[in-house]
Design a protein around this motif. Structure first.
Motif, mmCIF file in Angstrom:
data_model
loop_
_atom_site.group_PDB
_atom_site.id
_atom_site.type_symbol
_atom_site.label_atom_id
_atom_site.label_comp_id
_atom_site.label_asym_id
_atom_site.label_seq_id
_atom_site.Cartn_x
_atom_site.Cartn_y
_atom_site.Cartn_z
ATOM 1 N N ALA A 168 1.580 -30.981 -2.718
ATOM 2 C CA ALA A 168 2.581 -31.659 -1.894
ATOM 3 C C ALA A 168 3.858 -31.917 -2.691
ATOM 4 O O ALA A 168 4.973 -31.763 -2.171
ATOM 5 C CB ALA A 168 2.013 -32.969 -1.354
ATOM 6 N N ILE A 169 3.706 -32.303 -3.937
ATOM 7 C CA ILE A 169 4.886 -32.555 -4.775
ATOM 8 C C ILE A 169 5.656 -31.259 -5.012
ATOM 9 O O ILE A 169 6.894 -31.231 -4.979
ATOM 10 C CB ILE A 169 4.462 -33.207 -6.099
ATOM 11 C CG1 ILE A 169 3.925 -34.624 -5.839
ATOM 12 C CG2 ILE A 169 5.619 -33.258 -7.084
ATOM 13 C CD1 ILE A 169 3.359 -35.301 -7.061
ATOM 14 N N MET A 170 4.925 -30.166 -5.259
ATOM 15 C CA MET A 170 5.592 -28.883 -5.463
ATOM 16 C C MET A 170 6.294 -28.405 -4.190
ATOM 17 O O MET A 170 7.420 -27.902 -4.233
ATOM 18 C CB MET A 170 4.576 -27.838 -5.919
ATOM 19 C CG MET A 170 4.067 -28.037 -7.336
ATOM 20 S SD MET A 170 5.378 -27.823 -8.560
ATOM 21 C CE MET A 170 5.769 -26.103 -8.318
ATOM 22 N N VAL A 171 5.641 -28.591 -3.041
ATOM 23 C CA VAL A 171 6.258 -28.187 -1.779
ATOM 24 C C VAL A 171 7.485 -29.051 -1.495
ATOM 25 O O VAL A 171 8.496 -28.559 -0.980
ATOM 26 C CB VAL A 171 5.234 -28.283 -0.626
ATOM 27 C CG1 VAL A 171 5.909 -28.077 0.721
ATOM 28 C CG2 VAL A 171 4.137 -27.244 -0.814
ATOM 29 N N ALA A 172 7.418 -30.323 -1.848
ATOM 30 C CA ALA A 172 8.586 -31.205 -1.659
ATOM 31 C C ALA A 172 9.761 -30.732 -2.500
ATOM 32 O O ALA A 172 10.907 -30.698 -2.029
ATOM 33 C CB ALA A 172 8.212 -32.643 -2.017
ATOM 34 N N GLY A 173 9.490 -30.374 -3.754
ATOM 35 C CA GLY A 173 10.566 -29.916 -4.619
ATOM 36 C C GLY A 173 11.077 -28.541 -4.265
ATOM 37 O O GLY A 173 12.246 -28.226 -4.507
ATOM 38 N N ARG A 174 10.210 -27.730 -3.688
ATOM 39 C CA ARG A 174 10.608 -26.341 -3.398
ATOM 40 C C ARG A 174 11.074 -26.177 -1.955
ATOM 41 O O ARG A 174 12.204 -25.769 -1.711
ATOM 42 C CB ARG A 174 9.412 -25.423 -3.673
ATOM 43 C CG ARG A 174 9.721 -23.949 -3.549
ATOM 44 C CD ARG A 174 8.482 -23.118 -3.844
ATOM 45 N NE ARG A 174 8.786 -21.692 -3.731
ATOM 46 C CZ ARG A 174 8.813 -21.028 -2.597
ATOM 47 N NH1 ARG A 174 8.550 -21.653 -1.460
ATOM 48 N NH2 ARG A 174 9.103 -19.731 -2.578
ATOM 49 N N SER A 175 10.210 -26.510 -0.988
ATOM 50 C CA SER A 175 10.537 -26.276 0.418
ATOM 51 C C SER A 175 11.288 -27.441 1.040
ATOM 52 O O SER A 175 12.199 -27.239 1.846
ATOM 53 C CB SER A 175 9.249 -25.998 1.209
ATOM 54 O OG SER A 175 8.581 -24.858 0.704
ATOM 55 N N GLY A 176 10.906 -28.679 0.683
ATOM 56 C CA GLY A 176 11.605 -29.835 1.244
ATOM 57 C C GLY A 176 13.086 -29.821 0.891
ATOM 58 O O GLY A 176 13.946 -30.084 1.735
ATOM 59 N N GLY A 212 -5.437 -31.532 -6.364
ATOM 60 C CA GLY A 212 -5.108 -30.256 -5.734
ATOM 61 C C GLY A 212 -4.071 -30.429 -4.632
ATOM 62 O O GLY A 212 -3.020 -29.797 -4.630
ATOM 63 N N VAL A 213 -4.362 -31.333 -3.693
ATOM 64 C CA VAL A 213 -3.461 -31.561 -2.563
ATOM 65 C C VAL A 213 -2.216 -32.321 -2.995
ATOM 66 O O VAL A 213 -1.101 -32.013 -2.565
ATOM 67 C CB VAL A 213 -4.206 -32.322 -1.449
ATOM 68 C CG1 VAL A 213 -3.262 -32.667 -0.320
ATOM 69 C CG2 VAL A 213 -5.364 -31.487 -0.931
ATOM 70 N N LEU A 214 -2.386 -33.323 -3.862
ATOM 71 C CA LEU A 214 -1.248 -34.153 -4.270
ATOM 72 C C LEU A 214 -0.200 -33.345 -5.022
ATOM 73 O O LEU A 214 0.997 -33.402 -4.706
ATOM 74 C CB LEU A 214 -1.735 -35.318 -5.132
ATOM 75 C CG LEU A 214 -0.657 -36.273 -5.646
ATOM 76 C CD1 LEU A 214 0.052 -36.944 -4.473
ATOM 77 C CD2 LEU A 214 -1.265 -37.319 -6.576
ATOM 78 N N MET A 215 -0.622 -32.577 -6.020
ATOM 79 C CA MET A 215 0.338 -31.783 -6.786
ATOM 80 C C MET A 215 0.956 -30.680 -5.928
ATOM 81 O O MET A 215 2.129 -30.335 -6.088
ATOM 82 C CB MET A 215 -0.339 -31.182 -8.014
ATOM 83 C CG MET A 215 -0.820 -32.218 -9.023
ATOM 84 S SD MET A 215 0.483 -33.337 -9.571
ATOM 85 C CE MET A 215 1.594 -32.197 -10.381
#
Length: 369
Positions: A212-220, A207-210
């Motif tokens: 974080a990956i989505m936020v990295a690709g989108r917001s980061g 839940g948290v790992l995926m």
């Protein structure tokens, strides 16, 4: 009709002379060049007294032919003399292909360069973290300078706007975990343990790992692109000129937004993934939807929830720092924005996975397995 440069060969007293006529310019020398290359006879002189206008290309063709045959150039006009002297002074005996070192030497040099760049990146990242801490301390001393509206706006972009894509992703992940887990567990008659599998793995890890990956690709990536573009257009320099700290105005709101929203997004993703697992449980295993959800509450320990919640803000900090740091490093041209944006996403995902592995070992050692 275009006039082409031509040549004839005259021999007198055992002396062969190439007489070139016509304009020696780039538009008319196309036929003459390959013909001169094909001359293999001994030539003693090149007469260009009857040639027309000449440019650098024509002078280069005549000079190169003279160098190959050892013939003297005669009958050159004043303009031709100037161009021939310029071509001769520009001549170089450098290799056409650059020297290429042996594979071992090149690999060693490349590895050494990457190590030095890595150490420089680590030092810059630590310095950037120090600048963030100084900016936060300054805001703590002068709270009126804190931009609440900017924080709320970034929380909306990082959190609220990402709910649909994170929800869809988590729902599908829950379906995949439940379906694949049920197929394997059915071989041992333990398909009811699918509830345990889905509940614990989504709440504790995926839940948290995926998310974080989505936020990295989108917001980061958005952080890096936005700040990088402002750096490229000198907006950040303008902010410093008028006395506004870029760290306080741009970096701190984004980092706080990611840190505050990641726990909520992680819990949201875990819940949606469990719902996806419950759908598969109802369809494939005959476990009623509400029974699946009630069973999750019984089999998932409370510390699994806290494991995810402890990791979430750390992941948010890493993602936001990577995006803002890479954005602040942009310089030169627009291509740098794309390169730094890519680097921000790669760096954030790499660090998130490394930290997740570290947390897995740490929580196992303290008994939260």
């Amino acid at each position: 009709m275009r006039e082409w440069a031509e040549y004839t060969i005259e021999e007198a007293g055992g002396r062969a002379t190439v007489i070139i006529t016509g304009p020696l310019v780039v538009s008319s020398i196309g036929k003459l060049d390959p013909e001169l290359r094909g001359i293999t006879d001994s030539i003693q002189a090149i007469d260009i007294s009857e040639a027309g206008p000449i440019d650098t290309v024509g002078a280069w063709i005549v000079f190169r032919f003279s160098q190959r045959t050892g013939a003297d150039i005669v009958g050159a006009s004043e303009q031709a003399e100037v161009l021939l002297d310029a071509v001769e002074s520009a001549e170089s005996d450098a290799e056409v292909s650059p020297y290429r070192r042996q594979t071992l030497g090149r690999v060693t040099e490349h590895v050494g360069t990457k190590v030095i760049e890595f150490m420089g990146g680590v030092r810059s990242s630590v310095a950037f973290l120090g600048a963030i801490l100084i900016a936060m301390a300054s805001l703590a001393i002068h709270p009126r300078r804190f931009r609440v509206k900017a924080l709320v706006r970034q929380m909306e972009l990082v959190g609220v706007s990402s709910l649909p894509i994170i929800g869809l992703m988590s729902f599908l992940i829950g379906i995949v975990i439940a379906q694949q887990g049920a197929v394997q567990l059915q071989q041992f008659g333990a398909e009811t343990l699918t509830v345990n599998l889905v509940g614990r793995i989504t709440m504790r890890e995926l839940g948290v790992l995926m998310t974080a990956i989505m936020v990295a690709g989108r917001s980061g990536s958005a952080f890096a692109a936005q700040i990088g573009t402002m750096k490229l257009t000198e907006e950040i320099d303008a902010m410093r000129t008028i006395g506004v700290s870029p760290m306080e105005a741009l970096v701190i709101p984004r980092i706080l937004a990611a840190v505050l929203m990641m726990p909520l997004l992680g819990f949201y993703a875990s819940c949606i993934a469990i719902i996806g697992g419950a759908v598969i449980g109802d369809v494939m295993l005959g476990i009623p939807f509400w029974t699946f959800l009630a069973r999750v509450q019984e089999v998932v320990p409370t510390y699994d929830f806290w494991v995810g919640m402890v990791k979430a803000p750390v992941f948010g900090l890493i993602v936001a720092m990577a995006g803002c740091y890479q954005g602040m490093q942009v310089s030169g041209n627009a291509e740098e924005v794309g390169l730094r944006t890519t680097a921000a996403v790669v760096q954030a995902i790499f660090m998130v996975i490394v930290l997740d592995a570290f947390f897995a070992v740490f929580f196992t050692e303290i008994g939260w397995a």
